[in-house]
Structure formats: structure tokens, C-alpha cells
Design an enzyme around this catalytic site. Structure first.
Site, mmCIF file in Angstrom:
data_model
loop_
_atom_site.group_PDB
_atom_site.id
_atom_site.type_symbol
_atom_site.label_atom_id
_atom_site.label_comp_id
_atom_site.label_asym_id
_atom_site.label_seq_id
_atom_site.Cartn_x
_atom_site.Cartn_y
_atom_site.Cartn_z
ATOM 1 N N CYS A 118 16.025 -30.298 9.537
ATOM 2 C CA CYS A 118 17.112 -30.041 8.603
ATOM 3 C C CYS A 118 17.211 -31.117 7.528
ATOM 4 O O CYS A 118 16.654 -32.208 7.643
ATOM 5 C CB CYS A 118 18.452 -30.014 9.340
ATOM 6 S SG CYS A 118 18.551 -28.876 10.721
ATOM 7 N N CYS A 127 -15.803 -46.215 9.459
ATOM 8 C CA CYS A 127 -16.337 -45.610 8.235
ATOM 9 C C CYS A 127 -15.531 -46.048 7.013
ATOM 10 O O CYS A 127 -16.009 -45.910 5.878
ATOM 11 C CB CYS A 127 -16.369 -44.094 8.358
ATOM 12 S SG CYS A 127 -14.821 -43.322 8.842
#
Length: 351
Positions: free
Chosen positions: A37, A317
Site C-alpha cells: 500500500c 565477474c
């Protein structure tokens, strides 16, 4: 997810008071109803312990919450066009569905126009929304470890089929435990976003950010290739990983001691070994790695292997950059890559 208790108390007070100044600042996930909400929602207010707070709507979706129908939190500050409402209804009707161009025409929408309006209203693409909703259901199921029917009812679905498909297409059917291997899934909170880890007692198979593009297909391929079934729960390896990641982000640990399962080709495994050999605080170019492997012509292949890595951070990486010094791409997002490289440079000074 917001973790600071002080900030959570502030946001909860704003929710109770329906404070307009906080609309669009946070989203409140309500554990008891499965919805999220705005601050100014007029629905009955939950207890503090039943609230989770998010800065982004996508984070709430990935946590398994659906938009509240009373306050329409994703519409702020706009009214919702008919096309967008239609798309949301379509997603809720079939949360497991992966959308194609032809699907828009089938419900009478022009895809380009509908996608553009969706992006304008929600600040995310329709594909992102549908994927986050689909994955959120699956992650909510494994997180709570309850029966599919229980989660189906908790999230408001009248039929179990859509919810069950959203879960089983990604994670497999946890009820089938014969002739399969079980992986334990854990959701980890880090300073740069929530992550999911998949591990058994011997190896870590996957560690990715929850909002990584293509994550669900990664999980599906891993599951199907090795006949895994995925259940939610901690095991010793996931617990050890959580502790080591916390030390890493606190700049207190530079080298992980988690056994990794390399799920790739012989060449990809060679590239991943090269990545692990890059010292903390340093970087290498794709060309550097190709030369280390004895063939300067394999720069593109190195890039592809880098992108195929399914174990973020531990197989670093993020330490691979372009030859001209630019950061290049990163599956978790360029901002995270920059954060990790900065963290490791600072860590090098601390250790």
C-alpha cells in the site's frame, strides 16, 4: 527492503497517520493480507510487526505482494489508463504467463502503446512487472515453506492452477522427492539488494540478485538439467554464505571459502577460474583474460562466459572491465558493479 528499525518506525507512523508527504516515498507490504500500500491507504492499519517497507514497487512485487485495490499504490501520482488496468487484470488472471507480442492483440491492445503507458505510470516496463509478479509468487512460496494451497488463498487466487504454475515452472514441484536432488533456497539481504542462493550440503549452485533479468530462466535451466527440486530453508552452506557475505560487505573478508559448483563448459570453467584469480581491489579486461588463456582472439567468448556466471560476487565477474577503462556491463546492474569495485578498493586499504 528497509531494514533500519528507526526508518521502519518512521514509515509505520506515516502509514498510521495517512501522511500524504510519504506517498511515493515507500511501499508498505502487509504480511497478513499479502498486499502492498501507499502511506495514505484508507484500509484498516496492521500491527507494526506485520509490516515490511520497500523503496521500490518492484521490490514489493518480488517479495510476493500484490497491489492494494483500495489505494492503488502503483498509480501515484497518475490516474491509471484503461489499457494499463487491463494489463494488470491479465497478469493477475494468469500470473505464470510469459507475454509475447501476439498476447497483446488477443486482448485488444496495441503492444507499443500499452507498453509505453505502463512504463509512464509504473516506472518499470510491463515485462519487469509481469516477471516480478510471477517470481514473487514463487519466492513467497519457498520463503514460507507452506503448501501451495495456503499461499494461493493468502494471495487471493480463487484457483490454485495459476499460483501453482507460477511456482512450479520456476522452482519445480517440492512434493516430488523421489529420484531427485534437493536444493535449499535462501533469500539474503545485502546493502545493494536482495539475493537468492541455491545450495545443497556440498556446493553453492547459484547466487544472484533477485531483480536480475533472466533469473527465473537460469533457475529453470539449472533445475531441469540436474533434476533438482528446490525447497526453502537454511542448510549449513547457506548459513556459512550469509555470514561470509556480511563480513565481505563490512570490508572484513576478501576471500570466500564456499565450495562452488561450476555449471558450464570447459572453456567457461577456465574463464571463471581466471576471474577468481583476480586480486581484490584489482580489475582485468576481457582481453587480459583471453591472453591468459592463450588466445587474444577469444575476447568475445570470454565476455560470453563472463555473462554466463551464475554465482555473483564469489565468482567476481564484476572485476572485468573494458580495455579502455570503462566499466562495461554487469548482470546485476552497472551501479552494483561500481559499488562492488569501490568496496573492494576500500577493503584493500583496510585489510
Amino acid at each position: 527492503m528497509i531494514t533500519s528499525n528507526e526508518k521502519k518506525q518512521e514509515y509505520y507512523q506515516a502509514l498510521v497517520e495517512k501522511n500524504h508527504n510519504y506517498d511515493g516515498i515507500f511501499f508498505a507490504g502487509i504480511k497478513t493480507t499479502g498486499i502492498f500500500c501507499h502511506a495514505t491507504c484508507t484500509a484498516r492499519k496492521p500491527k507494526f510487526e506485520n509490516c515490511e517497507f520497500y523503496q521500490l514497487a518492484e521490490q514489493a512485487l518480488l517479495a510476493g505482494y500484490r497491489p492494494c485495490k483500495i489505494c492503488n499504490p502503483l498509480s501515484f501520482p497518475h490516474a491509471i489508463p484503461i489499457e494499463v488496468e487491463q494489463l494488470i487484470r491479465a497478469v493477475e488472471a494468469e500470473p505464470e504467463k510469459r507475454w509475447k507480442e501476439s498476447d497483446f492483440a488477443e486482448i485488444g491492445l496495441h503492444s507499443a502503446s500499452a507498453r509505453r503507458k505502463f512504463k509512464t505510470i509504473y516506472g518499470m516496463t510491463f515485462v519487469q512487472y509481469a516477471r516480478a509478479r510471477r517470481m514473487g509468487l514463487a519466492f513467497k512460496e519457498i520463503k514460507h515453506g507452506s503448501k501451495v494451497i495456503d499461499q494461493q488463498l493468502a494471495t487471493g487466487y480463487e484457483s490454485a492452477s495459476g499460483f501453482n504454475d507460477a511456482f512450479t515452472k520456476i522452482m519445480g514441484n517440492p512434493a516430488k522427492k523421489t529420484s531427485v536432488k534437493l536444493l535449499s533456497a535462501a533469500i539474503l539481504t545485502t546493502p545493494i539488494g536482495r539475493m537468492i542462493s541455491l545450495a545443497d550440503d556440498n556446493y553453492l549452485y547459484l547466487l544472484e540478485f533477485l531483480d536480475r533479468r533472466g533469473l527465473e530462466r537460469e533457475i529453470e535451466r539449472l533445475r531441469n538439467k540436474h533434476n533438482f527440486r528446490i525447497i526453502y530453508g537454511q542448510n549449513k552452506l547457506n548459513e556459512k554464505l550469509a555470514k561470509q557475505l556480511q563480513l565481505y560487505f563490512n570490508k572484513q573478508l576478501a576471500h570466500f571459502t564456499i565450495p562452488l559448483f561450476y555449471d558450464g563448459s570447459a572453456f567457461q570453467k577456465q574463464v571463471w577460474d581466471q576471474l577468481i584469480s583476480i586480486p581484490v581491489g584489482a580489475t582485468r579486461s576481457y582481453k587480459d583474460i583471453a591472453l591468459q588463456l592463450g588466445d587474444a582472439g577469444k575476447v568475445r567468448a570470454v565476455g560470453n562466459a563472463n555473462g554466463a556466471n551464475q554465482i555473483a560476487i564469489l565468482i567476481p565477474c564484476h572485476r572485468v572491465i573494458k580495455s579502455n577503462g570503462e566499466l562495461g556491463g554487469y548482470g546485476g546492474g552497472i551501479e552494483r558493479k561500481e559499488f562492488l569495485l569501490t568496496l573492494e578498493r576500500e577493503m584493500q586499504d583496510c585489510l
